[in-house]
Enzyme design. Structure first.
Site, PDB file in Angstrom:
ATOM      1  N   GLY B  19      55.631  52.708  41.044  1.00 39.42           N
ATOM      2  CA  GLY B  19      55.024  51.382  41.153  1.00 39.42           C
ATOM      3  C   GLY B  19      53.629  51.438  41.751  1.00 39.42           C
ATOM      4  O   GLY B  19      53.087  52.508  42.056  1.00 39.42           O
ATOM      5  N   CYS B 151      50.339  42.016  52.696  1.00 38.42           N
ATOM      6  CA  CYS B 151      48.946  42.416  52.501  1.00 38.42           C
ATOM      7  C   CYS B 151      47.947  41.323  52.891  1.00 38.42           C
ATOM      8  O   CYS B 151      46.817  41.616  53.244  1.00 38.42           O
ATOM      9  CB  CYS B 151      48.698  42.848  51.055  1.00 38.42           C
ATOM     10  N   HIS B 244      41.414  41.549  49.841  1.00 39.59           N
ATOM     11  CA  HIS B 244      41.726  40.136  50.061  1.00 39.59           C
ATOM     12  C   HIS B 244      40.672  39.551  50.995  1.00 39.59           C
ATOM     13  O   HIS B 244      40.463  40.059  52.099  1.00 39.59           O
ATOM     14  CB  HIS B 244      43.107  39.991  50.714  1.00 39.59           C
TER      15      HIS B 244
END
Lengths: 354, 354, 354, 354
Positions: B19, B151, B244
């Site tokens: 992943g 996150c 972010h």
């Protein structure tokens, strides 16, 4: 469309016709029922050339051959028209717009320069159409100046207006994610924005924090008493072509519920709807129940870009409620908003057509 | 780098190795001074194949031939390693991680499932390294589970920690603009995000509003008393690959100034810096004076993606102060954060190496 | 790295240091084993200011404080250095570079102006290092000018060279998809390229069709006999930050097979590899068997951006074979290529170090 | 629009109505003068639910409430309609379409499965409307199957047809830059395409190399003799929402000039124009003189997405001429193309309306 009978279309000119907003004016006025473009004006450098030769047209509707062939003029107050729509760069807009107003033109401007002038209406027809009275007190004889707010202000004030009326507002925080078209052409370099976010837009936050106070202000003869309301803005640029998305939190003075707020938005309607103005959205505010809406790409063009979209209303743990607002920045937030202003002025006979 | 002497590298395994987060573990651990990947585990479907045959590798560092040839195993607690890093999908992570802990493995997880378990540390080494004591109270004999936050939480708590210590915090609002890599692979469809913003990320706002309370909580023997702090989050997805960006406003309990706040950030340092952990950023927080910084593309990789960046601190008319925070979501906010946790555990001898 | 012993680093200057290529020179030379930046030169407007004050730094490595504090000079041939790397805009590069060469400087230029001058080597060290002999015939006393090809040419000629040597080439067609960084800063407006492709790059196709003929040409004393080879190019700009991807079809003069061609690429090596130059990629050409490779985002940084990547080789129904080539346009295709040229010149003692 | 009088709208169904192409059928047929959607069919999973509940609508026109409320049915040949438009996934399209044709439905398919069946027309109304005769030889009693070409084929064959007629064609090379909407939903992961190009689209090149031979083939009773023409394709995916851009080079059998070729394109017109079909573009091919045109974002929507755009015609040093072609992949290249096929069939009374 409107039931107003206009015997003869009103001749209009575009100041700054080659720029980003200017092009949008040309595109939106292509088939307007009341207005006909009779003059395109731009910088000295472009004057004398055919419009298609000097414009870097990047609208998705093709430039009409008729417009393309029109000879561009200088921005001097000798244009063959009654109204001028101004998309001028703010470095020159202030002076040129004043010259046109002094020469008797009706100036409907999207530029920032005169927005906060005491006798200049900062007009959003659904919100403060009564502010048009201010033009009586302007110092021009036949001319006048009317402005519309900044592209990031318009979505916010449209969303706030129904809340203000029903629940009164104490404070507002807003974080924007603004489209690149808001910066004009060439505007933002692709090197800066591709796969990136820029957390700053020059001069933008101040506009968002002050313009609403005037828009929501009360008219007292020749002046506007600004609304007492605290707004804090953070403006970001994102890699979106059109459509400003804003995350807004509000503190209300009266008790509200999610359902009452949604109802207030959905039922909202104003002067443009009552007067059935040509560019008026039938429904000015759309509320979406889908939790991933509104989105710039999907909803910016609702009602030809003249409606705003809201979604994700829910309680805010810090303020009272929070929600998302979307508006089309170059249509409702710029050229389309200015055209709606002009339609309102025509319908209310604010000036003689000559 | 660290001065810790590790006689022999510690064998580690990756759960969910194919992943998005799993790949990042493989990339970041490629040349780790203390850890050596000895097991790659994924779904039954991939087990038995060479890693390079079943992984859709999309990291920018090429997959090392050695890793590419490693045979993928099933996620069963018979892996030849002492520590397992988990990048498992939350649909299966809870149960599998418990199985590994019961079987005596040290589970260092990036998944959300156990984050809020009372005896599981939600660890950010610069902030709450003392919470590691909790593992003593876990019901496993030799095994244990330690987690890192979401996150989008990590950048915020790193930025808030120095303010909390010096000025105390009353309330926080945060609006995020999150990168697509946070959604894993295939994650967000390009049709949804290209030239667009999605104003919703499933389950994300709740994490941002609750995880910090545990992270900032006080350890009392076998439990954490959550910090009393109100947070309101709005999470948006933008067309950014990594990083972010968050617009944060804070209400402080004690008087602050812009200069004091900047100083608090610049001077901030924690256990990883004191212990000189291999993945610790020398300077965990960077403050930028440039008004258009920080930006995802420019600053996400500072200190190999382990530092966070702050900018645009200024008074907020509604709260007290507002500013922008950036962190690398798949490094500091995921795999890198988990590796730092494991390094802290090794350095503090939280478990026997065997 | 290299085994060359350089007693003392060679002082170098950057012409056009604030521009896109200039910044890349500054970034790539930060820790160079042979070169040390001792002068940053830019336009008159910037001269006299600290570099950090006048550069709009948009590299992802932070600008080093030492470089940031360096005072920018004007582009006049009084710089305290032996070599000047030129990233000057082509509107001014020609004249300034000549001035520097006349004043005795070794000019290593990325600009197009002197590329096709008969006595100026258009140098790709892996391909035509013998062309360096040309500098003997330049009219300068101690100075000289050496150039590297256009950013879209380099990937193509690197891929063609092994084919030329083994199978000879008759004709080549190439369609490019070029990154925005190739246009410099501000370069391409985001309004033009976001979610779009522009099927035209000014002056680019001509370069791709003529530069290879000189690069592959035969040196005869003081001139190059161009290679007889027909090339047809179509250049497109796409929304990619870095990395030019090219679809190439070739007509060969001798019989080839897919396997022989792959072998030719994989075994390819040149003077930089033999001389172990500091910036030389250990393996200059990577061939990928995966059918969806190479990709700009994944492979542009191979060997620090100095290697090129090839994939999808297969027979072409119209020409003989077709394949995809990728190269990093601002590293191998610009600043990195120029630095490799300078390294070759140092190693081959083409000029006295003074 | 058309002058055909349709007494009563023809009931049509959409197979695969929730998919990407299915949604486009729903959007384009919303106000169709001849057709009325009376059935929406999708997978068993969706059957029984209201369309709006199971479709992830991502068209920019809002889903009409009427369509949103329609109950989705299974893809079984009991739908209340005469024509079915198929946007089915190719994994199931072959069998289901055959079932519908056997049950007497007129199947107008955008799927690839039956395109190369000997008695199935691969129809482009401007090019090969005579191929419709083939349906007489199909083995169904009242039913029939008609297909349209792949989204990347259509732009090319439209551009080649006038050249084929006037100058005959020997060979064609094409390099595509294809939009993400061509891959359906969810289609391409944003992690793969943002700021990137993928030089491979599964199965696409074969379609581009073979479909044109059938489209340009000669009808001989019950079969098509394919055109003798060599095509070589290289297909790339780029970060564009809609609009496939293609770089094409042609080798002609007869002498041509740039002016004659432009004239051939501009004068081109076919059966849909002669019959004045509702979805027919008034002008099927636009040639642009601007050297940076056509561009996906600017020109894909010309004539509501049904016209194709050409530009940059110039001699090719390797072939004879080269140029760029743009077509809207989900309108002209998919749903719109299929609707035009159905209109042609109605107008030519290919089937009884019942």
């Amino acid at each position: 469309m409107s039931d107003t009978t206009i015997d003869k279309k009103i001749p209009v000119g575009i100041l700054g016709a080659t720029g980003s907003v200017g092009q949008k004016f040309v595109e939106l006025l292509a088939d307007h029922p009341w207005f006909e473009i009779t003059a395109l004006a731009a910088s000295e450098r472009s004057a004398g050339s055919a419009y298609r030769e000097v414009v870097k047209w990047f609208q998705t509707s093709p430039l009409s051959p008729h417009m393309g062939e029109m000879t561009v003029r200088a921005c001097e107050p000798t244009l063959p028209c009654r109204i001028v729509f101004s998309g001028l760069d703010s470095r020159v807009a202030g002076e040129i717009e004043t010259e046109f107003a002094e020469a008797g033109y009706v100036v409907v401007s999207n530029s920032k320069n005169h927005r906060m002038d005491p006798q200049v209406p900062l007009l959003v027809p659904e919100i403060n159409s009564d502010h048009l009275e201010l033009v009586k007190y302007q110092s021009f004889s036949e001319g006048m100046i009317v402005t519309n707010p900044n592209c990031s202000t318009i979505g916010m004030v449209m969303a706030l207006k129904p809340l203000l009326d029903e629940f009164d507002l104490d404070a507002v925080t807003v974080v924007t994610m603004q489209a690149i078209s808001g910066a004009g052409y060439p505007g933002v370099s692709s090197l800066e924005i591709l796969g990136n976010v820029i957390p700053y837009i020059s001069d933008e936050e101040g506009k968002m924090e002050t313009e609403p106070l005037k828009i929501f202000g009360r008219l007292n003869n020749d002046e506007i008493t600004p609304r007492d309301l605290t707004i804090s803005a953070q403006c970001n640029r994102v890699a979106v072509m059109d459509g400003h998305l804003e995350s807004i939190s509000v503190k209300l003075k009266k008790a509200a519920t999610v359902e009452k707020m949604k109802a207030a938005w959905r039922q909202f309607s104003g002067e443009p709807q009552r007067l059935n103005l040509p560019s008026a959205p039938a429904q000015p505010i759309y509320y979406f129940e889908e939790e991933h809406f509104p989105q710039p790409r999907l909803h910016r063009n609702l009602e030809k870009g003249m409606a705003i979209s809201i979604g994700r209303l829910r309680p805010c743990q810090v303020m009272d409620y929070k929600f998302m607002v979307l508006s089309h920045n170059t249509i409702r937030g710029a050229a389309g908003g200015a055209i709606l202003n002009a339609e309102l002025m025509v319908k209310k006979s604010i000036f003689r057509l000559r």
